[in-house]
Scaffold this motif. Structure first.
Motif, short mmCIF file in Angstrom:
data_model
loop_
_atom_site.label_atom_id
_atom_site.label_comp_id
_atom_site.label_asym_id
_atom_site.label_seq_id
_atom_site.Cartn_x
_atom_site.Cartn_y
_atom_site.Cartn_z
N ALA A 86 13.85 0.00 3.01
CA ALA A 86 12.63 -0.63 3.53
C ALA A 86 12.91 -2.03 4.07
O ALA A 86 12.26 -2.50 4.99
CB ALA A 86 11.56 -0.69 2.45
N HIS A 93 19.08 0.22 8.92
CA HIS A 93 17.97 1.10 8.59
C HIS A 93 18.24 2.53 9.06
O HIS A 93 18.04 3.49 8.31
CB HIS A 93 16.68 0.56 9.22
N ARG A 97 18.33 5.59 6.51
CA ARG A 97 17.25 6.58 6.67
C ARG A 97 17.84 7.94 7.03
O ARG A 97 17.41 8.97 6.50
CB ARG A 97 16.26 6.09 7.73
N GLY A 234 7.72 5.60 -4.76
CA GLY A 234 7.34 7.02 -4.75
C GLY A 234 6.44 7.40 -5.91
O GLY A 234 5.85 8.48 -5.90
N ASN A 237 2.54 4.36 -5.68
CA ASN A 237 1.56 4.60 -4.61
C ASN A 237 0.84 5.92 -4.79
O ASN A 237 -0.36 6.02 -4.57
CB ASN A 237 2.25 4.55 -3.24
N LEU A 275 -6.10 8.71 1.30
CA LEU A 275 -5.07 7.71 1.60
C LEU A 275 -5.68 6.50 2.32
O LEU A 275 -5.39 5.35 2.00
CB LEU A 275 -3.96 8.33 2.45
N SER A 280 -3.35 2.14 -0.94
CA SER A 280 -2.72 1.59 -2.15
C SER A 280 -1.67 0.53 -1.84
O SER A 280 -1.43 -0.36 -2.65
CB SER A 280 -2.12 2.72 -2.99
N ARG A 286 6.29 -8.88 7.70
CA ARG A 286 7.41 -8.92 8.62
C ARG A 286 7.73 -10.38 8.92
O ARG A 286 6.90 -11.26 8.69
CB ARG A 286 7.07 -8.20 9.94
N ALA A 336 -2.20 3.81 6.09
CA ALA A 336 -1.88 3.68 4.66
C ALA A 336 -0.41 3.91 4.38
O ALA A 336 0.15 3.41 3.40
CB ALA A 336 -2.74 4.64 3.84
N LEU A 337 0.24 4.70 5.25
CA LEU A 337 1.67 5.01 5.05
C LEU A 337 2.52 4.24 6.04
O LEU A 337 3.69 4.58 6.26
CB LEU A 337 1.89 6.51 5.19
N GLY A 338 1.95 3.22 6.67
CA GLY A 338 2.68 2.42 7.64
C GLY A 338 2.66 3.08 9.01
O GLY A 338 1.85 3.97 9.29
N HIS A 342 9.63 2.29 10.07
CA HIS A 342 9.62 2.27 8.59
C HIS A 342 8.51 3.14 8.00
O HIS A 342 8.24 3.05 6.79
CB HIS A 342 9.50 0.83 8.08
N CYS A 344 6.40 5.67 6.13
CA CYS A 344 6.79 6.16 4.81
C CYS A 344 7.59 7.47 4.88
O CYS A 344 7.10 8.48 5.40
CB CYS A 344 5.54 6.37 3.96
#
Ligand code: HEM
Length: 397
Positions: A86, A93, A97, A234, A237, A275, A280, A286, A336-338, A342, A344
């Motif tokens: 992250a 990255h 990833r 993991g 959240n 979500l 969460s 940044r 909610a998950l970006g 990046h 999620c």
């Protein structure tokens, strides 16, 4: 009003206050707002969907490498800086990833499906047998920890310790207890990562212990911090989304009925709405790598930019009636998950986990009654419930 704006950097606001009202004001009047240094370093707050999404999509201009969470000045830089998935600049990255993404690919998740349903069944069954439960720790915590343990191939005998440490790391009463539990997790992964580097298996710790970046293996500390991030990100959240979702369903009986009536069709939109509603991960941060104009304000190279995901997810420009919880909401392109590079990596897994627990809940549980007052966490990082006491009665017929 500045005083109220600064309340979004105060953890108590999320436990007892009303951050939604402040965000609503900021979206309307100060969507790109500069906070002077104080307890925190100076930073920009973004509260509207469009600016938040634009920043998350542009990892070259808005870097994650030196930290993605707003930290008090006294705590210094994030120890994960330039080490974890992250918190990596684009080249590193991509390497990290690429190495772990296969574990979260649909094929692997399908294989996991049966195990996941079995664990959800057992967790809900145990809660029903107890009758009186704290949904956060007794139901929502169990499944995500079990799944991450399976991905990391943590020996079954060690899992109760991992469950206890992760619960304490998030929910223990004092900061000392929480950080002690976290140190225990790091120590545990230190030993496990050494073992897996020497004798690799078919698991995510082994993948991380053997991944190479620019020709070299990752330093062991980086392996440990990545394992820790997977466990923490993991589990925490998912736990918060599940328990916040359960409370939202209880508070909106018509939505509960709609989901229960036609679970198979409604679950995908309901999970996305849960979500969005729970958001969460309250914020991600940044650092600007160059001078750039955002929403008419001049952001300088090096400035911190905080994206309030929970606020973006209530932006009326993208979500009609944003303060209405609607299990059939569509479209629902929440953040909610970006978003962007990046985004999620555990997205599909998280959705499977939430769906599995809800399905079991509707299958096994008849009556659900509050058994105390829900308590919220005091945090500017994670948004949601610390406890949700419920009384459960089995379904009959
Ligand atoms: C409700 C559940 C979840 C929520 C709300 C959530 C939220 C997020 C968000 C907002 C990000 C983006 C961070 C950023 O842009 O800086 C992210 C990234 C990430 N999440 Fe999740 N997450 C969830 C579940 C999971 C699960 C189940 C896992 C793995 C077991 C996981 C592992 C990760 C990892 C490793 C990243 C970093 C990805 C990267 O930088 O490429 N998350 N998550």
């Amino acid at each position: 009003m500045n005083h109220a704006i600064d309340s979004i950097t105060d953890g108590t606001t999320y436990r007892t206050g009303n951050p939604e009202a402040t965000w609503r004001h900021m979206r309307a009047h100060a969507p790109v707002h500069w906070h002077e240094p104080g307890l925190f370093p100076g930073f920009w707050s973004l509260t509207r969907y469009d600016e938040v999404k634009a920043v998350l999509r542009d990892a070259e201009t808005f870097s994650s490498a030196s930290g993605i969470l707003l930290r008090p000045l006294a705590q210094g830089e994030d120890p994960g800086s330039d080490r974890t998935l992250a918190l990596s600049a684009p080249a590193r990255h991509s390497a990290l990833r690429g190495a772990i993404a296969q574990w979260f690919a649909p094929r692997n998740l399908r294989l996991l499906g049966e195990h996941l349903d079995g664990v959800a069944k057992a967790v809900v069954g145990d809660a029903l047998a107890a009758g009186h439960v704290d949904f956060v720790t007794d139901v929502a915590a169990g499944l995500p920890v079990e799944v991450v343990c399976a991905f990391l191939d943590i020996p079954v005998a060690d899992r109760p310790d991992i469950v206890a440490w992760t619960t304490d790391a998030f929910c223990a009463g004092s900061a000392e207890e929480r950080s002690l539990a976290h140190l225990q997790i790091l120590d545990y992964f230190g030993e496990l990562a050494e073992e897996r580097r020497a004798r690799p298996g078919d698991d995510l710790v082994s993948v991380l212990a053997r991944v190479r970046f620019q020709g070299a293996l990752l330093p062991m500390e980086d392996v440990v911090l990545n394992c820790d991030n997977l466990l923490v990100g993991g589990t925490e959240n998912v736990r918060l989304a599940m328990s916040g979702g359960m409370l939202a369903l209880l508070e909106h009986p018509a939505q509960w009925a709609a989901l229960r009536e036609d679970f198979a069709h409604t679950a995908p939109t309901a999970v996305d709405e849960i979500l969005r509603w729970t958001s969460s991960a309250t914020h991600v941060m940044r650092r600007a790598t160059r001078d750039v104009v955002l929403g008419g304000r001049q952001v300088r190279a090096g400035d911190r930019v905080v994206c309030w995901l929970a606020s973006a997810n209530r932006d009326a420009a993208h979500f009609p009636d944003p303060d209405t919880f609607d299990v059939r909401r569509t479209p629902n392109r929440h953040l909610a998950l970006g978003a962007g590079p990046h985004y999620c990596v555990g997205t599909q897994l998280a959705k499977l986990e939430i769906t599995a627990v809800l399905r079991e809940f509707f299958t096994q549980v008849g009556e659900v009654a509050p058994a105390g007052t829900p308590e919220r966490l005091e945090s500017i990082v994670v948004n949601g419930l610390r406890s949700l006491p419920l009384h459960l009665t089995p379904r009959t017929g």
